[in-house]
Design an enzyme around this catalytic site. Structure first.
Site, PDB file in Angstrom:
ATOM      1  N   TYR A  86       1.127  -0.120  15.014  1.00  0.00           N
ATOM      2  CA  TYR A  86       0.158  -0.304  13.944  1.00  0.00           C
ATOM      3  C   TYR A  86       0.458   0.635  12.785  1.00  0.00           C
ATOM      4  CZ  TYR A  86      -4.024  -0.541  11.201  1.00  0.00           C
ATOM      5  OH  TYR A  86      -4.884  -0.702  10.159  1.00  0.00           O
ATOM      6  N   ASP A 130       0.889  -1.163   0.000  1.00  0.00           N
ATOM      7  CA  ASP A 130       0.000   0.000   0.000  1.00  0.00           C
ATOM      8  C   ASP A 130       0.923   1.207   0.000  1.00  0.00           C
ATOM      9  OD1 ASP A 130      -1.596   2.151   0.685  1.00  0.00           O
ATOM     10  OD2 ASP A 130      -2.718   1.073   2.236  1.00  0.00           O
ATOM     11  N   LYS A 187      -2.841  -2.765   7.968  1.00  0.00           N
ATOM     12  CA  LYS A 187      -2.898  -4.218   8.068  1.00  0.00           C
ATOM     13  C   LYS A 187      -2.031  -4.828   6.976  1.00  0.00           C
ATOM     14  CE  LYS A 187      -4.826  -7.108  10.837  1.00  0.00           C
ATOM     15  NZ  LYS A 187      -4.594  -7.002  12.271  1.00  0.00           N
TER      16      LYS A 187
END
Ligand code: 13P
Ligand code: 13P
Ligand code: MG
Ligand code: MG
Length: 361
Positions: free
Chosen positions: A225, A10, A228
């Site tokens: 984080y 991404d 994902k």
């Protein structure tokens, strides 16, 4: 020998975490086209939601520095476009500024497979958004170990002996092999916990490679984080392996996976055609696409958009119903991930802030 490398990242999306911008797809396609006939044999570029997917064939084997550098360069160039357009999360999955020979551990997801081409070699490439690599566990078990899904396990003598599953423990960084059908229960004891135990490869008992997945867990690499680890998977079919229809049949049943909204929610894993590979509702629901190819002397013949089919309408409709039920839970489990999983996301920060406020009871 032919190698298929599916490398994804991404590198920025629009709007928010919905989908990859066409300018990025164009740039990636152009860069891989230039490398064809040189470093790589063939390529196909696509996206699943906000993840840019590079499908490449070549003759250099797994973990080849040249192939990984090519993918890394594509991601860097595409990040520059994302920055120019102020896309969301430009360079999101690139955890490092400098390439060090292998994209593994640097953020991108990688599934690679080396094989001797059979007389005819159908290959399916599965790509997902808003979920984690362990999402493949259920499906790989159904494909290669469940005769109720794959009658070939019973009917085709070439598959009678079963398959070997290589399972990785991404927390303790170790691996183990399980033989099915004999060790199915032991295998399930682990892979039923997909946030920690991931199926990396599946082999036929005679050693023939059948499936390869990406097992990178971004938050475990980055220590925080950062989005994902939306996974990819390459699976071969037919002639002593499950047929193409057996490989995609498990997706006709709705299954709940982790990774929706902020990587912190469970949601239904919806199989969609490319035209629907955009994450919308509540940044999802988690989606999976499947492109089917025949491999011919390293060339990718295809793709066929396998889930762009009314035969998958019913599972999509069931997924929408499950999405309604889970969304009604708001910030409650089991929609929200368990505490253990949240440990890898934001809960430790809240916990730290409140340390002084907790009193013994
Ligand atoms: P193969 O044995 O050639 O894989 O064919 C089986 C089949 O396609 C049944 O659907
Ligand atoms: P991605 O991991 O697909 O970037 O999604 C992140 C997110 O927070 C979506 O809500
Ligand atoms: Mg994103
Ligand atoms: Mg994504």
């Amino acid at each position: 020998m032919t190698t298929i490398s599916v490398i994804k990242a991404d590198v920025g999306s629009f709007p928010g975490h919905s989908r990859v911008h066409p300018a990025i797809l164009e740039k990636a396609t152009e860069m891989l086209r230039k490398a064809e006939g040189n470093l790589i044999t063939d390529s196909f570029v696509t996206h699943c939601g906000d993840d840019l997917e590079l499908i490449m064939t070549h003759t250099h084997g797994e973990d080849d520095p040249g192939i990984h550098k090519l993918a890394w360069d594509v991601f860097i160039e595409c990040t520059a476009i994302a920055k120019d357009l102020k896309l969301y999360g430009a360079g999101q999955d690139l955890l490092s500024d400098a390439f060090s020979g292998n994209v593994k551990g640097m953020g991108p997801g990688v599934a690679e497979m080396v094989f001797e081409e059979r007389a005819s070699d159908p290959v399916l490439v599965f790509m997902a958004d808003k979920t984690e690599p362990g999402a493949w566990n259920y499906y790989l078990y159904k494909m290669f170990a469940d005769p109720f899904n794959t009658p070939g396990l019973v009917i085709d003598p070439a598959m009678h002996e079963g398959f070997v599953f290589e399972v990785h423990d991404v927390i303790d960084k170790r691996k183990v092999h399980f033989s099915t059908p004999e060790e199915s229960h032991k295998l399930l004891a682990y892979i039923g916990a997909p946030s920690r135990y991931l199926i990396k490869y599946v082999y036929r008992k005679d050693g023939l490679i059948a499936a390869s997945t990406s097992t990178q867990r971004l938050n475990l690499i980055a220590g925080r984080y950062v989005g994902k680890d939306d996974p990819v998977m390459v699976v071969r079919g037919q002639s002593g392996l499950p047929s193409v229809g057996e490989l995609i049949e498990p997706f006709a049943t709705p299954v709940i996976v982790a990774g929706w909204m902020r990587g912190s929610h469970h949601g239904p894993f919806m199989p969609v055609g490319l035209c629907d590979a955009n994450c919308t509702r509540f940044d999802g629901p988690p989606r999976v696409i499947c492109l089917g190819f025949q491999i011919c002397n390293g060339k990718l013949i295809g793709p066929v958009d396998m889930f762009d089919d009314p035969a998958y309408d019913r599972v999509r409709s069931k997924c929408n119903e499950i999405a309604d039920i889970l969304r009604a839970h708001g910030p409650f489990e089991p929609h929200r991930l368990s505490l253990e999983e949240m440990e890898y996301t934001t809960l430790p920060i809240v916990e730290k802030e409140l340390t002084d406020r907790w009193e013994p009871i």
